[in-house]
Design a protein around this motif. Structure first.
Motif, short mmCIF file in Angstrom:
data_model
loop_
_atom_site.label_atom_id
_atom_site.label_comp_id
_atom_site.label_asym_id
_atom_site.label_seq_id
_atom_site.Cartn_x
_atom_site.Cartn_y
_atom_site.Cartn_z
N THR A 1 55.13 -38.89 -13.18
CA THR A 1 55.71 -40.23 -13.05
C THR A 1 56.00 -40.58 -11.60
N ALA A 2 56.22 -39.57 -10.75
CA ALA A 2 56.44 -39.82 -9.32
C ALA A 2 55.10 -40.17 -8.68
N LYS A 3 55.14 -41.03 -7.70
CA LYS A 3 53.94 -41.41 -6.94
C LYS A 3 53.92 -40.62 -5.64
N PHE A 4 52.72 -40.19 -5.22
CA PHE A 4 52.60 -39.47 -3.97
C PHE A 4 52.88 -40.42 -2.81
N SER A 5 53.70 -39.97 -1.85
CA SER A 5 54.04 -40.76 -0.69
C SER A 5 53.65 -40.00 0.58
N PRO A 6 52.60 -40.45 1.28
CA PRO A 6 52.25 -39.79 2.55
C PRO A 6 53.40 -39.79 3.55
N THR A 7 54.19 -40.85 3.56
CA THR A 7 55.32 -40.93 4.48
C THR A 7 56.33 -39.83 4.18
N GLU A 8 56.61 -39.59 2.91
CA GLU A 8 57.57 -38.57 2.50
C GLU A 8 57.04 -37.16 2.81
N ALA A 9 55.72 -36.97 2.74
CA ALA A 9 55.11 -35.65 2.92
C ALA A 9 54.71 -35.35 4.36
N GLN B 1 46.43 -33.10 -1.74
CA GLN B 1 45.78 -31.86 -1.28
C GLN B 1 45.66 -31.77 0.24
N VAL B 2 45.71 -32.91 0.92
CA VAL B 2 45.57 -32.95 2.38
C VAL B 2 46.88 -32.56 3.07
N TYR B 3 48.01 -32.81 2.43
CA TYR B 3 49.33 -32.60 3.04
C TYR B 3 49.81 -31.17 2.77
N THR B 4 49.05 -30.22 3.32
CA THR B 4 49.36 -28.80 3.13
C THR B 4 49.06 -28.04 4.42
N ARG B 5 49.55 -26.82 4.48
CA ARG B 5 49.14 -25.85 5.50
C ARG B 5 48.72 -24.60 4.75
N THR B 6 47.78 -23.86 5.30
CA THR B 6 47.38 -22.60 4.68
C THR B 6 47.50 -21.47 5.70
N ALA B 7 47.71 -20.28 5.17
CA ALA B 7 47.77 -19.07 6.00
C ALA B 7 47.02 -17.97 5.27
N ALA B 8 46.32 -17.16 6.03
CA ALA B 8 45.63 -16.01 5.45
C ALA B 8 46.65 -14.99 4.96
N VAL B 9 46.30 -14.31 3.88
CA VAL B 9 47.14 -13.23 3.36
C VAL B 9 46.47 -11.91 3.72
N GLY B 10 47.21 -11.05 4.41
CA GLY B 10 46.68 -9.77 4.86
C GLY B 10 46.54 -8.76 3.72
N PRO B 11 45.98 -7.59 4.03
CA PRO B 11 45.72 -6.57 3.01
C PRO B 11 46.97 -6.08 2.28
N ASP B 12 48.12 -6.19 2.92
CA ASP B 12 49.37 -5.75 2.30
C ASP B 12 50.08 -6.89 1.56
N GLY B 13 49.45 -8.09 1.54
CA GLY B 13 50.03 -9.23 0.84
C GLY B 13 50.93 -10.08 1.71
N ASN B 14 50.96 -9.81 3.03
CA ASN B 14 51.84 -10.56 3.94
C ASN B 14 51.17 -11.81 4.49
N PHE B 15 51.99 -12.83 4.76
CA PHE B 15 51.52 -14.09 5.34
C PHE B 15 52.63 -14.67 6.21
N THR B 16 52.25 -15.59 7.12
CA THR B 16 53.21 -16.25 8.00
C THR B 16 52.83 -17.71 8.22
#
Length: 158
Positions: free
Chosen positions: A5-13, A84-99
């Motif tokens: 029911t909520a609308k996506f808001s680029p300004t909010e994100a 889907q555009v308003y995200t950041r991604t980080a690689a996950v290392g072999p031990d499951g860690n990310f930053t």
């Protein structure tokens, strides 16, 4: 079929793209019934701004436990592809860690998936997996450490 029911808001994100001095580090894993640990190694972690739209979407996918084991379909009318555009991604290392570094202060969701193979008695391989989420709030300069896991070890067999 889930309807938001909520609308996506680029300004909010938009704060997802702002630079800041906060950071989120973490580890993603589950403990299997056989005693092994399955991590999100080789996967990526995703950071989402916790907007009203994202809160509804995350709730539909993960529920209150923060664990998803099935795919959720959203109605075409309520599923905004700009989300889907308003995200950041980080690689996950072999031990499951990310930053995630250089973050603006704000409210975020951290998500990742853990996938593994299971052999049945006949030696046939099948894939298993879960997705995990945690909501995290960071203030200016704050360094937050999160653990994405579940005590639902029955989900992680072999």
């Amino acid at each position: 079929l889930a309807v938001l029911t909520a609308k996506f808001s680029p300004t909010e994100a938009n704060y997802i793209f702002d630079s800041g001095t906060a950071s989120i580090t973490g580890r993603a894993f589950v403990n299997a019934r056989d005693g092994t640990t399955k991590t999100a190694a080789g996967s990526s972690a995703t950071l989402l701004p916790a907007t009203e739209y994202a809160i509804q979407r995350v709730d539909a996918i993960y529920g209150s436990a923060g664990v998803a084991t099935r795919k959720v379909e959203f109605s075409k009318e309520s599923d905004d592809p700009r989300y889907q555009v308003y995200t950041r991604t980080a690689a996950v290392g072999p031990d499951g860690n990310f930053t995630f570094g250089g973050l603006a202060a704000g409210d975020y969701f951290v998500t990742t998936g853990i996938n593994w193979k299971v052999l049945d008695a006949a030696g046939k391989s099948s894939r298993r997996g879960i997705a995990l989420v945690k909501r995290v709030n960071v203030t200016k300069g704050q360094k937050v450490n999160v653990v994405l896991t579940t005590s639902l070890t029955q989900l992680a067999s072999n």
